[in-house]
Scaffold this active site. Structure first.
Site: not given
Length: 129
Positions: A29-30, A88, A93
């Site tokens: 995850d960034i 989001e 996910h």
């Protein structure tokens, strides 16, 4: 229109890949809650977890388990937490989050990493797969 995750799977957007097979993809995850925060997705674009067919749902869980076990070996943490929120990005996910405290599950606590730090973490997790 393809989701951002479909674009990642297709190589249109870069990612810090952890694992991939024919049906699933895992990447860091960034905007991580904790060092090593990883997302596991089906390559098939489906918006909601419980809209997945049973085979894909079970496969995603098995794939996520494999990634989580590697994460526990690679990252200093008490356990790997699991969250499915899905608001989001309209693509199923699973968040796998290395935990040492409950604040890391709040999605309000974030850590900042450089590209080099992301790559180092991804490589360390891949070593245990």
């Amino acid at each position: 229109m393809a989701s951002i995750f479909t674009k990642i799977v297709n190589g249109e957007i870069p990612s810090y890949k952890i694992a991939e097979d024919d049906n699933f993809y895992a990447f860091l995850d960034i905007n991580p809650n904790a060092l090593g925060h990883t997302l596991c997705i089906p390559k098939k674009e489906v918006d909601k977890l419980f809209d997945l067919d049973e085979e894909t749902y079970a496969g995603l869980m098995a794939f996520s388990r494999k990634v989580a076990i590697a994460m526990e070996r690679a990252i200093d943490c008490q356990r790997v937490g699991v969250a499915v929120v899905g608001l989001e990005v309209p693509h199923v996910h699973i968040h796998l989050i290395p935990l040492n405290s409950m604040k890391e599950m709040t999605f309000q606590h974030k850590v900042n990493l450089s590209p080099e730090e992301f790559e180092k973490v991804a490589e360390k997790i891949r070593e245990f797969l």
